[in-house]
Design an enzyme around this catalytic site. Structure first.
Site, PDB file in Angstrom:
ATOM      1  N   GLU A  26       0.854  -1.193   0.000  1.00 18.93           N
ATOM      2  CA  GLU A  26       0.000   0.000   0.000  1.00 18.93           C
ATOM      3  C   GLU A  26       0.886   1.239   0.000  1.00 18.93           C
ATOM      4  OE1 GLU A  26      -3.043   0.088   3.027  1.00 18.93           O
ATOM      5  OE2 GLU A  26      -3.682   2.110   2.465  1.00 18.93           O
ATOM      6  N   ASN A  71      -6.731   1.622   2.580  1.00 19.15           N
ATOM      7  CA  ASN A  71      -7.488   2.858   2.780  1.00 19.15           C
ATOM      8  C   ASN A  71      -7.015   3.967   1.848  1.00 19.15           C
ATOM      9  OD1 ASN A  71      -8.797   1.477   4.823  1.00 19.15           O
ATOM     10  ND2 ASN A  71      -7.560   2.354   6.466  1.00 19.15           N
ATOM     11  N   ASN A 171     -11.984  -0.829  -1.539  1.00 18.05           N
ATOM     12  CA  ASN A 171     -11.382  -1.361  -0.311  1.00 18.05           C
ATOM     13  C   ASN A 171     -12.256  -1.035   0.893  1.00 18.05           C
ATOM     14  OD1 ASN A 171      -8.955  -2.325   1.339  1.00 18.05           O
ATOM     15  ND2 ASN A 171      -9.286  -0.274   2.191  1.00 18.05           N
ATOM     16  N   GLU A 172     -12.579  -2.051   1.676  1.00 19.08           N
ATOM     17  CA  GLU A 172     -13.273  -1.880   2.967  1.00 19.08           C
ATOM     18  C   GLU A 172     -14.366  -0.812   2.902  1.00 19.08           C
ATOM     19  OE1 GLU A 172     -10.382  -1.472   6.153  1.00 19.08           O
ATOM     20  OE2 GLU A 172      -9.755  -3.544   5.913  1.00 19.08           O
ATOM     21  N   GLU A 291      -6.546  -9.257   3.195  1.00 17.62           N
ATOM     22  CA  GLU A 291      -5.751  -8.608   4.246  1.00 17.62           C
ATOM     23  C   GLU A 291      -5.827  -9.487   5.486  1.00 17.62           C
ATOM     24  OE1 GLU A 291      -6.042  -4.412   5.138  1.00 17.62           O
ATOM     25  OE2 GLU A 291      -6.617  -3.979   3.059  1.00 17.62           O
TER      26      GLU A 291
HETATM   27  O1  AHR Z   1      -3.228  -2.699   6.043  1.00 16.53           O
HETATM   28  C1  AHR Z   1      -3.526  -1.546   6.782  1.00 16.53           C
HETATM   29  C2  AHR Z   1      -4.968  -1.084   6.585  1.00 16.53           C
HETATM   30  O2  AHR Z   1      -5.834  -2.005   7.162  1.00 16.53           O
HETATM   31  C3  AHR Z   1      -5.447  -1.002   5.153  1.00 16.53           C
HETATM   32  O3  AHR Z   1      -5.130   0.214   4.570  1.00 16.53           O
HETATM   33  C4  AHR Z   1      -6.932  -1.128   5.304  1.00 16.53           C
HETATM   34  O4  AHR Z   1      -7.535  -1.704   4.175  1.00 16.53           O
HETATM   35  C5  AHR Z   1      -7.114  -1.941   6.558  1.00 16.53           C
HETATM   36  O5  AHR Z   1      -8.010  -1.349   7.435  1.00 16.53           O
END
Ligand code: AHR
Length: 500
Positions: A26, A71, A171-172, A291
């Site tokens: 990331e 994120n 993502n999330e 993740e």
């Molecule tokens: O991996 C760290 C963070 O954890 C990532 O950015 C997010 O997707 C998750 O909450």
């Protein structure tokens, strides 16, 4: 004390998809900048990527890497990372309150991934952006030429398409912390439309829809069902994310957290199959656990970070011996579920909750969790055999009857070997462990390594790696009853046996 695993050649779980050993890079903290990329470092290549880091990534043998977030993704304009570096904008990253220089973008990352022998699992922003940006990035990456975005790629130096096969749809998106957080209905709709147009640009891509950010989310289960109602026929995988920690300093309970992972996977499988039945679909939905890791050591330090720094040292968990044991249990759990989990990404790869650490202008080094992952990714190839485990066990705060032994066997037909991974969760008792591999003739022990005998809080540093595997072949033998091994108290074990 004795423990036993029985497997049978006729009872496979499934072939392991190598992408179960994926990782994650990331744009945050020092994962990219001063992690994989550090121009000016004595080990930097012509593009600014560190050779010492590349060597460690290759040792891990990671076949696929999710990118560029996380994120960060939900505020990212992919177009900021293409074209001449001098023209790329610096942006505020609202997710991590840092400054993103965009020195590394699509071209740089895809060429680095190729060098470390990994595919890219590209994620598209569905936080601040829409289906237009989604279809354009697929055209830029995968269309051969003769259109605006593909010709722009060629103008920027990549004549051939990147041919990225696996794509994440955001993502999330269930998390209120996410830039552009959505309800399940809102996300389901945009994910389905993005999926549709992305596959119209390239029919061969595979897509991952966002599941819950953790099984603890209040919307968990309903989120999955609603998202799949919209996306079932458009996507190929549903994601799961979960991080683990020993905040209460309760080792028996901590090492049992792989049971929580197993329950999470089984619940998501049930939801996928419910939607499949409801839709009378012929398609099976697979899972991408994209993740997972231990994440808690750095929380206190990170709560004091100054905003708007460039590549600040955030989420730099230093892992200890007990973390390596839990990571071993989590890897075994993913393997046990490999009939449905086809992709999994340990988060992350370098510096940020990572198996590899770097010092700016200094060393690259291996954390404790590097080793079980390296063993699994290098040797856990082939077909997982259904494990029947008989083991003494214990009760802890979250679970009753936790077996001391967590184990799995994988048959690698090509190499003519069975690989066994095993963790002994007992703090004080060595276990006489038998693997009865029915349908196989066990010939000889090819290799046996263990990580054991450390203090549970022992860590590795940039100067030394005491928590590392050592050979233990003499403690393992094969005979007519199968494999006999001594599993030391609190140990990770990797055993390879030649079979016929
Ligand atoms: O991996 C760290 C963070 O954890 C990532 O950015 C997010 O997707 C998750 O909450």
């Amino acid at each position: 004390m004795k423990a036993k695993m029985t497997v049978n050649k006729a009872f496979p779980v499934a072939p392991v998809d190598p992408r179960i050993y994926g990782s994650f890079v990331e744009h945050m903290g020092r994962c990219v900048y001063t992690g994989i990329y550090e121009p000016g470092h004595p080990q930097a290549d012509a593009e600014g990527f560190r050779e010492d880091v590349k060597a460690l990534v290759k040792e891990l043998n990671v076949p696929i890497i999710r990118y560029p977030g996380g994120n960060f993704l939900s505020g990212y304009n992919w177009e900021d990372g293409i074209g001449p570096k001098a023209d790329r904008p610096k942006r505020l990253d609202l997710a991590w309150k840092t400054v993103e220089s965009n020195e590394v973008g699509l071209h740089e990352f895809t060429s680095w991934a190729k060098e470390v022998n990994a595919e890219v699992n590209m994620a598209i922003n569905l936080g601040t952006r829409d289906i237009d940006a989604a279809r354009n990035i697929v055209e830029y990456c995968n269309h051969p030429g003769g259109s605006y975005w593909s010709d722009l790629r060629r103008k920027h130096g990549a004549e051939k398409p990147f041919n990225i096969k696996t794509w994440c749809l955001g993502n999330e998106m269930d998390g209120p912390w996410q830039i552009g957080h959505k309800t399940a209905e809102e996300y389901g709709r945009i994910a389905a439309e993005a999926a549709k147009v992305m596959k119209w640009v390239d029919k061969d891509i595979e897509l991952v829809a966002c599941g819950s950010s953790t099984s603890k989310m209040p919307t968990f289960a309903a989120w999955e069902a609603t998202v799949l109602e919209h996306t079932y026929e458009h996507v190929d995988y549903l994601s799961l994310h979960q991080y683990y920690g020993n905040q209460k300093n309760d080792l028996p309970n901590y090492l049992a957290q792989s049971i929580e992972m197993d329950n999470f996977i089984k619940s998501v499988v049930a939801i996928c199959d419910y939607v499949k039945a409801k839709k009378r679909s012929k398609k099976t939905m697979y899972l991408s656990f994209d993740e997972w890791n231990v994440w808690y050591h750095s929380h206190a330090k990170d709560s004091k970070n100054e905003p708007w720094q460039y590549a600040p040292p955030i989420l730099e968990d230093i892992y200890n011996f007990e973390d390596a044991l839990l990571v071993g249990c989590l890897l075994i759990t993913l393997l046990k579920n490999c009939d449905r989990v086809k992709i999994a990404c340990m988060a992350q790869l370098v510096n940020v909750i990572a198996p590899i650490m770097t010092d700016p202008m200094g060393n690259a080094w291996k954390q404790t969790i590097f080793y079980p992952f390296m063993h699994a990714a290098n040797f856990g190839r082939g077909t997982v055999l259904k494990p029947m485990i008989e083991s003494p066990g214990y009760d802890c705060e979250s679970f009753k009857g936790v077996p001391y032994v967590e184990s799995i066997a994988i048959y690698n037909e090509e190499k003519g070997e069975i690989v066994v991974f095993a963790v002994n969760r007992s703090q004080d008792t060595a276990l006489d462990f038998t693997v009865d591999a029915q349908g196989f003739d066990m010939k000889e022990v090819l290799d046996a390594q263990e990580i054991s005998g450390h203090g549970i809080k022992d860590v590795n540093t940039n100067a030394s790696a005491p928590v590392a595997p050592k050979q233990c072949v003499s403690a393992v033998k094969v005979d007519k009853n199968g494999l006999q091994a001594k599993l030391q108290p609190l140990s990770w074990n990797m055993i390879r046996v030649a079979v016929q």
